[in-house]
Scaffold this motif. Structure first.
Motif, mmCIF file in Angstrom:
data_model
loop_
_atom_site.group_PDB
_atom_site.id
_atom_site.type_symbol
_atom_site.label_atom_id
_atom_site.label_comp_id
_atom_site.label_asym_id
_atom_site.label_seq_id
_atom_site.Cartn_x
_atom_site.Cartn_y
_atom_site.Cartn_z
ATOM 1 N N CYS A 113 51.684 -36.746 -15.287
ATOM 2 C CA CYS A 113 50.271 -36.680 -14.915
ATOM 3 C C CYS A 113 49.805 -38.062 -14.488
ATOM 4 O O CYS A 113 50.312 -39.074 -14.963
ATOM 5 C CB CYS A 113 49.404 -36.073 -16.014
ATOM 6 S SG CYS A 113 49.283 -36.985 -17.517
ATOM 7 N N VAL A 114 48.883 -38.042 -13.549
ATOM 8 C CA VAL A 114 48.443 -39.286 -12.920
ATOM 9 C C VAL A 114 46.933 -39.295 -12.738
ATOM 10 O O VAL A 114 46.327 -38.261 -12.516
ATOM 11 C CB VAL A 114 49.119 -39.481 -11.546
ATOM 12 C CG1 VAL A 114 50.602 -39.703 -11.691
ATOM 13 C CG2 VAL A 114 48.831 -38.323 -10.614
ATOM 14 N N PRO A 115 46.335 -40.490 -12.837
ATOM 15 C CA PRO A 115 44.909 -40.606 -12.533
ATOM 16 C C PRO A 115 44.719 -40.828 -11.039
ATOM 17 O O PRO A 115 45.368 -41.667 -10.439
ATOM 18 C CB PRO A 115 44.492 -41.844 -13.335
ATOM 19 C CG PRO A 115 45.730 -42.690 -13.381
ATOM 20 C CD PRO A 115 46.893 -41.731 -13.382
ATOM 21 N N LEU A 116 43.839 -40.031 -10.449
ATOM 22 C CA LEU A 116 43.484 -40.188 -9.044
ATOM 23 C C LEU A 116 41.971 -40.325 -8.949
ATOM 24 O O LEU A 116 41.270 -40.240 -9.964
ATOM 25 C CB LEU A 116 43.976 -38.982 -8.235
ATOM 26 C CG LEU A 116 45.496 -38.766 -8.252
ATOM 27 C CD1 LEU A 116 45.849 -37.463 -7.553
ATOM 28 C CD2 LEU A 116 46.219 -39.933 -7.609
ATOM 29 N N ALA A 117 41.459 -40.494 -7.769
ATOM 30 C CA ALA A 117 40.017 -40.712 -7.593
ATOM 31 C C ALA A 117 39.182 -39.565 -8.159
ATOM 32 O O ALA A 117 38.081 -39.789 -8.662
ATOM 33 C CB ALA A 117 39.700 -40.912 -6.111
#
Length: 90
Positions: A53-57
């Motif tokens: 999982c990744v943080p995006l805008a």
């Protein structure tokens, strides 16, 4: 060395997804460094996938190993359903 807050966040979201996947009968193993989820169907041992999982805008998202987004971490049940569909096609 203690994990940074971002790794704790990833681990938390991946654990939520693991619970949903296990309810669908899949095996989900959380690996710690870096935090990723190894997902497999116990009936077809050869079929497995890695999800992180990744943080995006727009927020945090679950993501396939090839970079395509699975879904929002706020909707782990929905992401699990998509993973089940993809793994069942294999």
């Amino acid at each position: 060395m203690p994990a940074n807050p971002r790794e704790h966040t990833r681990t938390y979201f991946l654990a939520k997804l693991a619970g949903e996947l296990e309810r669908h009968g899949l095996t989900a193993t959380l690996r710690a460094d870096p935090p990723v989820l190894r997902v497999s169907d116990p009936d077809t041992v050869m079929l497995a996938e890695t999800v992180d999982c990744v943080p995006l805008a727009d927020g945090w998202f679950y993501r396939w190993s090839w970079g395509e987004l699975v879904g929002l971490v706020d909707e782990p049940a929905r992401a699990a359903e998509r993973i089940v569909r993809v793994l069942s096609r294999g």
